[in-house]
Design a protein around this motif. Structure first.
Motif, PDB file in Angstrom:
ATOM      1  N   ALA A 131       2.921 -21.939  18.239  1.00 35.25           N
ATOM      2  CA  ALA A 131       3.598 -21.820  19.526  1.00 35.25           C
ATOM      3  C   ALA A 131       4.234 -20.438  19.645  1.00 35.25           C
ATOM      4  O   ALA A 131       4.840 -19.936  18.697  1.00 35.25           O
ATOM      5  CB  ALA A 131       4.652 -22.905  19.668  1.00 35.25           C
TER       6      ALA A 131
ATOM      7  N   LYS B  61       1.941 -22.580  24.295  1.00 36.16           N
ATOM      8  CA  LYS B  61       2.740 -23.778  24.089  1.00 36.16           C
ATOM      9  C   LYS B  61       1.854 -24.906  23.585  1.00 36.16           C
ATOM     10  O   LYS B  61       0.648 -24.900  23.828  1.00 36.16           O
ATOM     11  CB  LYS B  61       3.387 -24.208  25.411  1.00 36.16           C
ATOM     12  CG  LYS B  61       4.217 -23.140  26.098  1.00 36.16           C
ATOM     13  CD  LYS B  61       4.702 -23.631  27.451  1.00 36.16           C
ATOM     14  CE  LYS B  61       5.516 -22.576  28.164  1.00 36.16           C
ATOM     15  NZ  LYS B  61       5.973 -23.043  29.496  1.00 36.16           N
TER      16      LYS B  61
ATOM     17  N   SER C 237       3.202 -26.903  17.063  1.00 38.31           N
ATOM     18  CA  SER C 237       4.607 -26.863  17.437  1.00 38.31           C
ATOM     19  C   SER C 237       5.489 -26.503  16.261  1.00 38.31           C
ATOM     20  O   SER C 237       5.040 -26.471  15.114  1.00 38.31           O
ATOM     21  CB  SER C 237       5.034 -28.212  18.006  1.00 38.31           C
ATOM     22  OG  SER C 237       4.833 -29.237  17.062  1.00 38.31           O
TER      23      SER C 237
END
Length: 122
Positions: free
Chosen positions: A14, A87, A122
Motif C-alpha cells: 500500500a 490502496k 495492506s
C-alpha cells in the motif's frame, strides 16, 4: 481486429506504485481510443480510465482520479496506466480494451486483453 496484451501487474505494498502496459497489434492502433478496466473477485468489472486516439482527452473513475494516469505511445502501439498511492481496494485483475472513442461503458469496447493481476498488500 486488434490484439491486446497487458503486462506489468504484480504485488505491491500500500502506498506504492506500479505501471501497467498494454501492447496492441493488428488494426491501426492510433485509430482507437483505449481504456483500462478492473475486476476484483466477486465484483463487477468497472471502468478505470480511458484515453482518446491522440491522447488529448482522458477520463478517470472518481476512485482513481489524482492517483492513476493513463497515457499512450502510438509509435510503440502501447497504452500505459501509471498507478501511484496504491490502496488495497485497487487489488483486481486489470484489463485494457479498445473502443471507437473514449467512453466509460464496457459495452462500447470492441477488443479486450487477457488481463494482468494487481495485488496491493495492506
Amino acid at each position: 481486429q486488434v490484439q491486446l496484451v497487458e503486462s506489468g501487474g504484480g504485488l505491491v505494498q500500500a502506498g506504492g506504485s506500479l505501471r501497467l502496459s498494454c501492447a496492441a497489434s493488428g488494426r491501426t492502433f492510433s485509430s482507437y481510443a483505449m481504456g483500462w478496466f478492473r475486476q476484483a473477485p466477486g465484483k463487477e468489472r468497472e471502468f478505470v480510465a480511458a484515453i482518446s486516439w491522440s491522447g488529448g482527452m482522458r477520463l478517470y473513475a472518481g476512485s482513481v482520479k489524482g492517483r492513476f494516469t493513463i497515457s499512450r505511445d502510438n509509435a510503440k502501439n502501447t497504452v500505459y496506466l501509471q498507478m501511484n498511492s496504491l490502496k488495497p481496494e485497487d487489488t483486481a485483475g486489470y484489463y485494457c480494451a479498445a473502443a471507437p472513442k473514449p467512453v466509460t461503458t464496457i459495452r462500447d469496447y470492441d477488443y479486450w486483453g487477457q488481463g494482468t493481476q494487481v495485488t496491493v498488500s495492506s
